[in-house]
Enzyme design. Structure first.
Site, short mmCIF file in Angstrom:
data_model
loop_
_atom_site.label_atom_id
_atom_site.label_comp_id
_atom_site.label_asym_id
_atom_site.label_seq_id
_atom_site.Cartn_x
_atom_site.Cartn_y
_atom_site.Cartn_z
N GLY A 236 79.87 93.08 40.77
CA GLY A 236 80.24 91.98 39.89
C GLY A 236 79.43 91.84 38.63
O GLY A 236 79.71 90.95 37.82
N GLU A 271 77.44 97.03 45.39
CA GLU A 271 78.74 97.67 45.15
C GLU A 271 79.18 97.49 43.70
O GLU A 271 80.23 96.90 43.43
CB GLU A 271 79.81 97.02 46.05
N PRO A 272 78.42 97.98 42.74
CA PRO A 272 78.82 97.79 41.35
C PRO A 272 79.94 98.74 40.93
O PRO A 272 79.98 99.90 41.38
CB PRO A 272 77.54 98.11 40.58
N GLY A 273 80.83 98.26 40.12
CA GLY A 273 81.89 99.11 39.57
C GLY A 273 81.80 99.08 38.05
O GLY A 273 81.31 100.00 37.41
N ARG A 274 82.23 97.96 37.50
CA ARG A 274 82.29 97.78 36.05
C ARG A 274 80.99 98.16 35.34
O ARG A 274 81.00 98.84 34.32
CB ARG A 274 82.62 96.31 35.76
N ARG A 310 94.26 95.67 31.14
CA ARG A 310 93.31 94.55 31.25
C ARG A 310 93.66 93.36 30.36
O ARG A 310 93.47 92.22 30.76
CB ARG A 310 91.88 95.02 30.97
N TYR A 314 94.31 90.14 32.49
CA TYR A 314 93.19 89.19 32.51
C TYR A 314 92.93 88.53 31.16
O TYR A 314 91.88 87.90 30.98
CB TYR A 314 91.88 89.90 32.88
N CYS A 341 108.05 97.38 27.03
CA CYS A 341 108.97 96.26 26.80
C CYS A 341 108.56 95.03 27.60
O CYS A 341 109.21 94.66 28.59
CB CYS A 341 110.39 96.69 27.12
N GLU A 342 107.47 94.45 27.22
CA GLU A 342 106.93 93.22 27.80
C GLU A 342 106.16 92.52 26.69
O GLU A 342 105.43 93.18 25.94
CB GLU A 342 105.91 93.53 28.91
C1 LIG Z 1 85.99 95.21 42.97
C2 LIG Z 1 84.91 95.15 43.97
C3 LIG Z 1 83.61 95.49 43.62
C4 LIG Z 1 83.20 95.88 42.22
O1 LIG Z 1 83.21 94.83 41.33
P1 LIG Z 1 82.63 95.03 39.84
O2 LIG Z 1 82.83 93.74 39.20
O3 LIG Z 1 83.42 96.12 39.21
O4 LIG Z 1 81.19 95.40 39.97
C5 LIG Z 1 82.65 95.45 44.61
N1 LIG Z 1 82.95 95.09 45.87
C6 LIG Z 1 84.19 94.76 46.25
C7 LIG Z 1 84.45 94.40 47.65
C8 LIG Z 1 85.21 94.78 45.31
O5 LIG Z 1 86.44 94.43 45.69
#
Ligand SMILES: *Cc1c(COP(=O)(O)O)cnc(C)c1O
Length: 409
Positions: A236, A271-274, A310, A314, A341-342
């Site tokens: 997050g 669990e970082p993604g972004r 995105r 969002y 077409c949106e």
């Molecule tokens: C989407 C998600 C993440 C990653 O979130 P980011 O905001 O991208 O860091 C981590 N854990 C879980 C369970 C998720 O669904």
């Protein structure tokens, strides 16, 4: 975005000129910087060094195999939310003992796959899932290592579409329900409760919600006197999409996590993604048409919401940079839009912009996370190419989809 620079009038990703990329590749396409991804990972790892966490890349942010591999080689694990992501993480060389599986709707097939592959942790999100997993464990004659994902009812103070830790969100198990499940744990003989997990939302820019979450966890753990191997604190971490977004100060949070870990003596998972890939990618697109509306010009790009969702999904703000910078001004306000077409197939609007022409190229910035992974074939448009800049070279890490294959069904 530190990876983007102008040399003279030309936009560069690291040492690669974007104009050169457009000469060799059909737009639209994604461009990622390997160097930036590595920097992001190492920065995060350094920040949390004193807790030596397992950093599991949330592959849903960008599930390109080459990207997962880059992070895997640096030591990252993977946080997956489907059987497909699980298989991709394994294919990218992530060891099963570094994979955690989250998600509210895991199917029996997906749970079996996770057990067969002997992944580190399955994070259970409901009592029904616990029952199903326990049944599968019994059939396999195995005691399965699980975490329970708690919903701490904490407001992450982020866009409501990416908030996951409030009681009104479908994610996780309420504290009350977890207490009931824990009391009844004899029912779940084939589960070993090794972890608690939380993930309260995405694009979080303050450490306050995280702090609240740690306190909720501490309270639950103390109340139950439960001994855990892992605490999975989710992801997050926000990034700076606009100049006004301050990046989250992870230093303060790292200290809190350090003390938290000392109290509980367990391993920490993130669990970082972004935050690992978001600022490492751009989407390069060509201006197809410029059309004059009553109040503004519509700059119609060849990239649409199917390529980059995105903004539609969002209302996300993404700065759009000209690939060739000039000082001459555009006369009037403008809105970048796509061909789909949106009405929601549009991107950023500007009151002031430089002079641009049909046929020019632009770059949608900070498109590395939840860009390509959210793309679709809507309007029967092919998935676009993904390009990785490695040192001074570029490599195609996903080919543009073949239109003939696309029309086969
Ligand atoms: C989407 C998600 C993440 C990653 O979130 P980011 O905001 O991208 O860091 C981590 N854990 C879980 C369970 C998720 O669904």
């Amino acid at each position: 975005m530190s990876l983007l620079k102008y040399f003279g009038s030309r936009l560069f990703v690291e040492n690669s000129s974007v104009v050169n990329l457009t000469k060799k590749n059909k737009t639209p396409f994604y461009v990622y910087s390997e160097n930036q991804i590595k920097k992001n990972y190492l920065k995060l790892a350094k920040n949390f060094k004193s807790t030596s966490p397992l950093i599991c890349f949330a592959t849903k942010a960008n599930s390109n195999l080459s990207i997962i591999k880059i992070l895997g080689k640096l030591g990252a694990g993977a946080d997956v939310v489907s059987g497909g992501e699980l298989l991709k993480a394994l294919k990218a060389g992530i060891k099963p003992n570094k994979i955690v599986f989250s998600g509210v709707g895991k199917t029996e097939e997906e749970l079996k796959l996770a057990i067969q592959k002997k992944i580190l942790l399955i994070n259970i999100e409901s009592e029904s899932e616990a029952r199903l997993l326990n049944d599968i464990g019994r059939k396999f004659n195995r005691k399965i290592s699980v975490g329970f994902r708690l919903n701490p009812d904490v407001d992450a103070k982020t866009n409501k579409k990416i908030s996951t830790g409030k009681s009104e969100n479908k994610f996780g198990i309420s504290i009350k329900n977890f207490y009931a499940i824990y009391k009844d744990r004899k029912q779940f003989k084939n589960l070993r409760i090794d972890a608690l997990s939380v993930h309260i939302g995405s694009q979080i820019l303050s450490d306050t919600p995280y702090k609240k979450t740690l306190n909720v966890l501490l309270k639950v753990i103390n109340n139950l006197q439960i001994k855990l191997k892992y605490i999975d604190l989710g992801g997050g971490f926000g990034i700076s999409y606009e100049k006004k977004n301050k990046e989250i100060n992870l230093n303060k949070y790292a200290k809190l996590v350090h003390n938290f870990k000392k109290k509980l003596n367990c391993n920490i998972i993130f669990e970082p993604g972004r935050s690992l890939v978001g600022n490492a990618g751009i989407l390069v697109s060509k201006i197809q048409y410029i059309k004059k509306g009553p109040n503004k010009y519509f700059i119609i790009l060849d990239a649409g919401m199917n390529d980059f969702m995105r903004t539609a999904l969002y209302d996300a703000k993404h700065e759009i940079l000209p690939v060739n910078r000039i000082s001459k001004k555009f006369s009037g306000a403008l809105e970048f839009a796509g061909p789909v077409c949106e009405s929601t197939c549009k991107f950023t609007t500007y009151k002031n912009y430089q002079k641009i022409n049909e046929g020019d190229f632009v770059a949608i910035t900070n498109a590395g996370a939840y860009g390509s992974s959210l793309s679709s074939n809507y309007n029967v448009r092919p998935l676009i190419a993904e390009i990785l800049i490695t040192k001074n070279k570029f490599k195609i890490i996903r080919k543009r989809q073949n239109l003939l294959k696309l029309i086969s069904a």
